[in-house]
Design a protein around this motif. Structure first.
Motif, mmCIF file in Angstrom:
data_model
loop_
_atom_site.group_PDB
_atom_site.id
_atom_site.type_symbol
_atom_site.label_atom_id
_atom_site.label_comp_id
_atom_site.label_asym_id
_atom_site.label_seq_id
_atom_site.Cartn_x
_atom_site.Cartn_y
_atom_site.Cartn_z
ATOM 1 N N PHE A 1 4.924 -8.345 -9.583
ATOM 2 C CA PHE A 1 3.573 -8.157 -9.043
ATOM 3 C C PHE A 1 3.530 -6.920 -8.157
ATOM 4 N N GLU B 1 5.474 -4.277 -8.387
ATOM 5 C CA GLU B 1 5.539 -3.080 -9.242
ATOM 6 C C GLU B 1 4.197 -2.834 -9.928
ATOM 7 N N TRP B 2 3.570 -3.914 -10.356
ATOM 8 C CA TRP B 2 2.306 -3.795 -11.043
ATOM 9 C C TRP B 2 1.225 -3.298 -10.093
ATOM 10 N N ILE C 1 0.309 0.459 -9.721
ATOM 11 C CA ILE C 1 -0.517 1.243 -10.649
ATOM 12 C C ILE C 1 -1.976 0.792 -10.648
ATOM 13 N N GLU C 2 -2.291 -0.193 -9.823
ATOM 14 C CA GLU C 2 -3.665 -0.692 -9.799
ATOM 15 C C GLU C 2 -4.410 -0.203 -8.570
ATOM 16 N N GLU D 1 -8.097 -1.561 -7.495
ATOM 17 C CA GLU D 1 -8.748 -2.694 -6.834
ATOM 18 C C GLU D 1 -7.870 -3.927 -6.818
ATOM 19 N N MET D 2 -7.083 -4.115 -7.885
ATOM 20 C CA MET D 2 -6.287 -5.324 -8.020
ATOM 21 C C MET D 2 -5.031 -5.291 -7.161
ATOM 22 N N PHE E 1 -5.217 -13.971 -5.356
ATOM 23 C CA PHE E 1 -5.720 -13.620 -6.688
ATOM 24 C C PHE E 1 -7.232 -13.488 -6.674
ATOM 25 N N SER E 2 -7.901 -14.321 -5.904
ATOM 26 C CA SER E 2 -9.359 -14.273 -5.891
ATOM 27 C C SER E 2 -9.875 -12.974 -5.304
ATOM 28 N N MET F 1 -8.619 -10.147 -6.035
ATOM 29 C CA MET F 1 -8.317 -9.058 -6.960
ATOM 30 C C MET F 1 -9.578 -8.382 -7.459
#
Lengths: 368, 434
Positions: free
Chosen positions: A180, A182-183, A186-187, A189-190, A365-366, A368
């Motif tokens: 998460f 690492e991901w 690259i995001e 807003e998320m 998560f909400s 995101m």
């Protein structure tokens, strides 16, 4: 009533260097052996395991492992508390010296000569002694103790595997934390939501260590009763041997009486080698016969006295053993109920932690 | 059938090159009265001789009022489309098994409700099988090569490993097919595609398919949007960024997929042990008198936890993993669209270069080079708009997916909590109070 200071000093002594701990454990063993022999009708509290058993992979099977040593220390303390709270055992002088006298205790125990009383036959656990009139209650109790040992062993084995698997489930979730993170890089807003959720996954993965450590206490409680079952079996066994000895003595007495009668009346009712030889080689002289009869009569008298005392002994044993067994049953029911309750409480706590973590993650998560 | 391409709306007979870049400004004055937020008013307007064709001669399907207009996309980027702005609803449900002599297969009911003029009726209900969805996707890729086409669930399943007719498999597939059509429905260009229209409405889709095949063969054998091997010097920064993003994105999704699978595996192994654990308490209970009920209670409790765990693993397998895989497939197809875009640009640059080399005295750029430039700009605009839309949808999809995952775990723990809390009074019960 024992002072707790005495118990504490004992535990402090156990924190001494390793070799002295081992000596201490052997002294505990000596104490317990002494108590078992001296009070055969009592269900003597068991010692904690000498070697690590029923371990799951994260737990060390190493006897030197600090966690294991600590848990064993607690087990030894518990053993002393059990003895101290037993109405009969707590009054024993050797036990008292064990708690108060550091030097020369070993010699003191050996001087009691209790080893002489120890029945070597007890070591042959499964050897059967054919008892003609077994006491049904003891037979049933022995059967129960066997079953109890079997079921608790099974339970402990499976529980260890369950712990192992649960550990795996929690730890794999830790991988989410990293990916998460690492991901999120690259995001746009998320990113934040992912990153913070990942943190909660790490918390989740880490939480299993404490959970399973606490569960070990439950396993220890079960183990105590696994070993208690053995102690219970020992009492049944002693009774069995007692009964066997009684029957053997009675049988011996009967045959001696018969021999006496035969010699006195000259009739041979039962086949005996002596009878045959006397027939073959001629009858004995009346003097010889008289001598034999006299010997036998002495033996018979001795035998009758012995049988009488054995019977009394047996009745006393049954009475006091059964009293202690009832006490033990109540203690067992109480303790195991408490253990189950604390286990349920542990599970509830684990569930609540799980809900908390996942609720936190959901909130991240909400966003995101 | 593919008719004459309908022209783009425009504020006037300007050449595309002179028009400001569609995404450059947000002012609506230049856009003209045709482009208002309400889709009902978006009717095709005639425009001067601007037609769009693909390099291989296939006309771009411009049956939509604003085929390659990102302007429209921007205006409709608002995802919270309430009932008023939506005019097309599509659902996939009711799977049914068909057993024929040659084969056995599943069909799904596709229901359409719409107020759009492109549809003759307000409601349709047709039955379609996976093949038909596959056909639709291919047609969309062919006819709308500048757009991102949503993915389908995987076509092939290893026989013997997965039961193609199991309830779980069919339901998972149904959800994916439903999602596929809904994504197309939400797309301002794709939803007006005539193949899509036929897919939703035709009673006999196979007849249409055959007709379509015949037409294509007239136009040429290659229906694939393949251009000659032009080499692109460098991908423009923004598309390079998209490419890199997609690479990392699909990589991370792959990792998450593996983690999720591993968790499911560990959970199932945990479940195996739990299934042995519970009954041992029951066996013990059989030996005891006073402890009988408490031990039975614990046994039942563990059993309830087993059931809860089973449900969690099932949910993760059926709802979580497929969506992850869908997005991985999506990324792959998107990368291919990026490559196609590169091809179009490469062709343009090559042609431009050859013209420059000729050193002729022409002030005006030849028309075919101009057309190439139009294609590039069109493609870029479409792709950018679709990317923005995709990013937004992706964010929503993952938000929903991950919240769902958290939810399922919460529900699992809540079920277990209820079970353990309910036996506390049983465990504490004293014999006298019975």
């Amino acid at each position: 009533v024992l002072s707790f200071r005495a118990v504490e000093s004992q535990s402090e002594a156990q924190c001494a260097p390793v070799d002295s701990l081992w000596r201490r454990y052997s002294e505990f063993e000596l104490l317990r052996n002494y108590l078992s022999v001296t009070y055969p009708h009592i269900v003597v509290p068991p010692l904690p395991e000498k070697r690590a058993d029923f371990v799951w992979h994260k737990l060390s099977a190493d006897n030197m492992d600090p966690d294991f040593v600590e848990r064993r220390r607690i087990g030894l303390e518990n053993f002393l508390l059990r003895v101290a709270s037993h109405p009969v055992l707590c009054q024993d002088k050797i036990f008292y010296s064990f708690l108060t006298q550091e030097g020369g205790w070993k010699e003191m125990v050996n001087e009691t000569g209790f080893q002489l009383k120890a029945d070597s036959r007890l070591k042959a656990l499964n050897a059967t002694f054919r008892v003609k009139n077994p006491d049904k209650r003891f037979t049933e109790l022995k059967h129960y103790s066997d079953e109890l040992q079997s079921v608790i062993s099974h339970l402990l084995r499976v529980r260890a595997r369950v712990a192992d698997r649960l550990y795996g489930v929690y730890k794999v979730h830790g991988n989410y934390g990293r990916v998460f993170s690492e991901w999120s890089a690259i995001e746009k807003e998320m990113g934040d939501g992912l990153q913070s959720a990942g943190h909660h996954m790490d918390v989740y993965a880490a939480s299993i260590d404490d959970i399973l450590e606490e569960e070990e206490h439950y396993a220890d409680q079960l183990k105590e009763y696994l070993f208690y079952a053995e102690a219970l079996r020992a009492v049944c066994r002693k009774h069995e041997l007692m009964q066997y000895d009684l029957e053997m003595a009675a049988q011996d007495l009967t045959s001696k009486k018969q021999q006496c009668e035969e010699l006195a009346t000259g009739t041979v009712r039962t086949f005996s080698l002596k009878g045959m030889t006397s027939k073959l080689f001629g009858q004995e002289t009346p003097e010889q016969r008289e001598a034999k009869i006299k010997v036998l009569e002495e033996q018979i008298q001795e035998g009758e006295e012995q049988l009488k005392s054995k019977n009394l002994e047996g009745r006393d044993f049954v009475k006091s053993a059964w009293a202690d067994i009832e006490r033990f049953k109540e203690q067992k029911n109480h303790d195991l109920k408490e253990a189950l309750i604390s286990y349920a409480v542990m599970q509830i706590s684990m569930c609540k932690k799980g809900i908390q973590v996942w609720t936190n993650a959901k909130e991240c998560f909400s966003k995101m | 059938a593919a008719g004459a391409p309908k022209p783009l709306p425009s504020s006037g007979p300007k050449s595309l090159r002179e028009m400001p870049h569609p995404l450059a400004t947000s002012s609506s004055e230049e856009m003209g009265p045709a482009l208002t937020p309400s889709p009902d008013l978006l009717l095709p307007r005639s425009i001067a001789d601007k037609d769009l064709t693909l390099p291989n001669g296939t006309p771009v399907d411009t049956s939509s009022p604003a085929s390659s207009s990102s302007l429209l996309n921007r205006l409709q980027l608002d995802d919270d489309l309430d009932g008023e702005t939506r005019d097309l609803f599509v659902t996939v449900d009711d799977p049914k098994k068909h057993v024929c002599t040659m084969e056995t297969y599943i069909t799904y009911r596709v229901t359409t409700k719409t107020t759009r003029a492109e549809f003759d009726l307000p409601e349709y209900s047709v039955r379609r099988r996976y093949q038909d969805f596959d056909w639709l996707r291919n047609k969309l890729e062919e006819s709308q090569p500048t757009h991102l086409i949503p993915p389908l669930p995987e076509k092939f399943v290893v026989k013997g490993v997965v039961d193609r007719f199991s309830e779980e498999f069919v339901e998972t597939r149904r959800k994916a097919l439903d999602k596929f059509l809904k994504r197309i429905t939400d797309h301002p260009v794709l939803s007006f595609n005539e193949h899509f229209n036929v897919f939703l409405t035709a009673k006999d889709l196979n007849a249409y398919k055959k007709q379509g095949m015949a037409l294509l063969s007239k136009m040429g054998e290659s229906v694939k949007y393949v251009t000659g091997g032009y080499k692109l010097r460098s991908r423009p920064l923004e598309f390079a960024a998209i490419g890199e993003y997609l690479d990392t994105f699909s990589l991370k999704l792959g990792t998450i997929d593996r983690i999720a699978q591993r968790i499911i595996k560990e959970q199932l192994e945990y479940l195996v042990e739990l299934r042995e654990y519970g009954p041992v308490y029951s066996t013990w209970g059989g030996l005891e008198v006073e402890l009988s009920e408490p031990l039975e209670g614990v046994s039942a409790c563990v059993g309830n936890c087993c059931t809860a765990l089973e449900e969690l693993s099932e949910d993760m397998t059926e709802d979580f993993l497929p969506v992850l895989r869908e997005y991985i497939l999506y990324s792959e197809s998107m990368k291919n669209v990026l490559k196609k875009r590169d091809q179009v640009q490469a062709e343009y640059e090559a042609k431009l270069e050859s013209v420059a080399l000729k050193k002729e005295d022409r002030p005006k750029v030849p028309t075919d080079v101009e057309k190439c430039q139009d294609r590039v700009e069109c493609f870029n605009a479409d792709l950018k708009a679709d990317m923005e839309r995709w990013q937004n949808n992706k964010r929503q999809d993952f938000r929903q997916l991950l919240m769902g995952m958290a939810d399922k775990n919460i529900q699992y723990y809540e079920k277990c909590l209820t079970a353990w809390e309910s036996i506390i009074p049983l465990l504490q019960d004293k014999p006298e109070t019975k």
